[in-house]
Design a protein around this motif. Structure first.
Motif, PDB file in Angstrom:
ATOM      1  N   GLN A 128      -0.915   0.677 -11.431  1.00 32.89           N
ATOM      2  CA  GLN A 128      -0.989   2.126 -11.538  1.00 32.89           C
ATOM      3  C   GLN A 128      -2.307   2.661 -10.983  1.00 32.89           C
ATOM      4  OE1 GLN A 128       1.714   3.861 -12.500  1.00 32.89           O
ATOM      5  NE2 GLN A 128       2.727   1.866 -12.701  1.00 32.89           N
ATOM      6  N   GLU A 129      -3.395   1.997 -11.322  1.00 33.33           N
ATOM      7  CA  GLU A 129      -4.711   2.358 -10.796  1.00 33.33           C
ATOM      8  C   GLU A 129      -5.083   1.314  -9.754  1.00 33.33           C
ATOM      9  OE1 GLU A 129      -6.511   4.963 -11.303  1.00 33.33           O
ATOM     10  OE2 GLU A 129      -5.296   5.891 -12.875  1.00 33.33           O
ATOM     11  N   TRP A 175       0.829  -1.207   0.000  1.00 32.60           N
ATOM     12  CA  TRP A 175       0.000   0.000   0.000  1.00 32.60           C
ATOM     13  C   TRP A 175       0.867   1.261   0.000  1.00 32.60           C
ATOM     14  CZ3 TRP A 175      -5.533  -0.056   0.616  1.00 32.60           C
ATOM     15  CH2 TRP A 175      -6.075  -1.340   0.762  1.00 32.60           C
ATOM     16  N   SER A 176       1.963   1.222   0.752  1.00 35.38           N
ATOM     17  CA  SER A 176       2.848   2.385   0.850  1.00 35.38           C
ATOM     18  C   SER A 176       4.163   1.940   1.470  1.00 35.38           C
ATOM     19  CB  SER A 176       2.212   3.502   1.695  1.00 35.38           C
ATOM     20  OG  SER A 176       1.978   3.057   3.019  1.00 35.38           O
ATOM     21  N   GLY A 177       5.138   2.873   1.509  1.00 35.87           N
ATOM     22  CA  GLY A 177       6.462   2.557   2.048  1.00 35.87           C
ATOM     23  C   GLY A 177       7.420   2.168   0.942  1.00 35.87           C
ATOM     24  N   SER A 178       8.612   1.769   1.330  1.00 39.74           N
ATOM     25  CA  SER A 178       9.599   1.340   0.339  1.00 39.74           C
ATOM     26  C   SER A 178      10.460   0.231   0.922  1.00 39.74           C
ATOM     27  CB  SER A 178      10.488   2.514  -0.093  1.00 39.74           C
ATOM     28  OG  SER A 178      11.254   2.994   1.004  1.00 39.74           O
ATOM     29  N   LYS A 227       4.553   1.745  -3.351  1.00 40.06           N
ATOM     30  CA  LYS A 227       3.101   1.699  -3.504  1.00 40.06           C
ATOM     31  C   LYS A 227       2.700   1.058  -4.826  1.00 40.06           C
ATOM     32  CE  LYS A 227      -1.095   4.469  -3.813  1.00 40.06           C
ATOM     33  NZ  LYS A 227      -1.865   3.396  -3.130  1.00 40.06           N
ATOM     34  N   GLY A 228       1.776   0.111  -4.749  1.00 36.12           N
ATOM     35  CA  GLY A 228       1.273  -0.553  -5.939  1.00 36.12           C
ATOM     36  C   GLY A 228       2.020  -1.807  -6.326  1.00 36.12           C
ATOM     37  N   VAL A 277       3.531  -0.801   4.328  1.00 38.17           N
ATOM     38  CA  VAL A 277       2.167  -1.162   4.705  1.00 38.17           C
ATOM     39  C   VAL A 277       1.709  -2.153   3.641  1.00 38.17           C
ATOM     40  CG1 VAL A 277      -0.188  -0.360   5.087  1.00 38.17           C
ATOM     41  CG2 VAL A 277       1.749   1.104   5.715  1.00 38.17           C
ATOM     42  N   LEU A 278       1.387  -3.361   4.060  1.00 37.25           N
ATOM     43  CA  LEU A 278       1.129  -4.395   3.060  1.00 37.25           C
ATOM     44  C   LEU A 278      -0.025  -5.307   3.462  1.00 37.25           C
ATOM     45  CD1 LEU A 278       2.508  -7.278   4.217  1.00 37.25           C
ATOM     46  CD2 LEU A 278       4.580  -5.981   3.738  1.00 37.25           C
TER      47      LEU A 278
END
Length: 261
Positions: A105-106, A42-45, A59-60, A82-83
């Motif tokens: 992407q979407e 969802w976010s982070g790296s 993200k994505g 966040v996963l």
């Protein structure tokens, strides 16, 4: 997996949406994965090692790990991952397995399905497993479709446009309701902030301004064609203060309600 029945998807108890702790890491196992694992960021790296190949993630990022894969992962403690992960197996022979990795992407529809899957079990919903199998099949179809057709940006964009215009139409149909942005956003399955941004971008005004505009336009119609007086119109459209109604009406039309009447 396209032709696999949803009931053949064997759901494993390991699933979650989590915010990884700063010191989190996914240790490489001595044995490979025994089943499938849908893994979405969802976010982070961070970085995922898949069969010895490093893959940077953000993200994505979306993986479908397969039985036999060797996996491990680390992340940036300042930007924790966040996963969501969903472990499952398939009780039938499979073909057309989604690619092991891609960056979506979407993400709106995909993230909604992931959230719904997890929420089913958190609240112990009736027939949770049956619905979860259907949702997991939808997630798999989403990935297979992207493999076949490429990124679904245009389709997702069309869906978003339809959702926003449906909400705008809903507001116009119910001008006397004091709509909350949070409720409208939930109707569109979007966050309030993202919904507000996209609404203004597509409709040309903020949600609040659009609600006032449609209310005043409806007031004009009622005053001119329905035989209602100013007090009746104000009450019908949810105004508790007739002076506030008159002031807002004049601000938008340049005339007082009594002049229209």
């Amino acid at each position: 997996m396209l032709h696999v029945s949803p009931t053949a998807l064997q759901l494993k108890p390991a699933f979650a949406k989590i915010v990884c702790e700063p010191g989190w890491k996914w240790q490489k196992r001595e044995k490979p994965l025994a089943n499938y694992d849908l893994f979405y960021v969802w976010s982070g790296s961070g970085e995922v090692m898949l069969n010895g190949v490093p893959v940077p993630v953000g993200k994505g990022s979306c993986f479908l790990f397969r039985p036999g894969d060797f996996t491990s992962a680390t992340h940036n403690p300042q930007r924790p991952l966040v996963l969501t992960y969903i472990h499952f197996d398939v009780k039938e022979p499979v073909d057309l397995i989604p690619q092991p990795y891609r960056v979506l992407q979407e993400t709106v529809d995909f993230e909604y399905l992931l959230s719904r899957y997890v929420r089913l079990f958190l609240v112990k919903t009736y027939a949770a497993e049956e619905e979860a199998q259907l949702i997991l099949k939808q997630l798999i179809i989403h990935l297979l479709r992207e493999d076949r057709e490429g990124p679904v940006e245009r389709k997702a964009s069309n869906q978003l446009t339809e959702a926003i215009h449906e909400i705008a139409n809903f507001i116009r149909q119910n001008p006397g309701v004091a709509h909350r942005v949070e409720d409208l956003a939930a109707r569109a399955q979007l966050s309030p902030r993202y919904f507000s941004i996209k609404f203004k971008e597509m409709i040309g005004s903020s949600v609040q301004s659009y609600m006032i505009k449609t209310r005043i336009e409806r007031a004009q119609h009622l005053l001119m064609h329905a035989g209602m007086n100013v007090t009746e119109v104000a009450d019908a459209l949810g105004y508790r203060d007739i002076f506030f109604f008159s002031r807002q009406f004049k601000q938008y039309t340049g005339k007082s309600p009594s002049e229209i009447r």
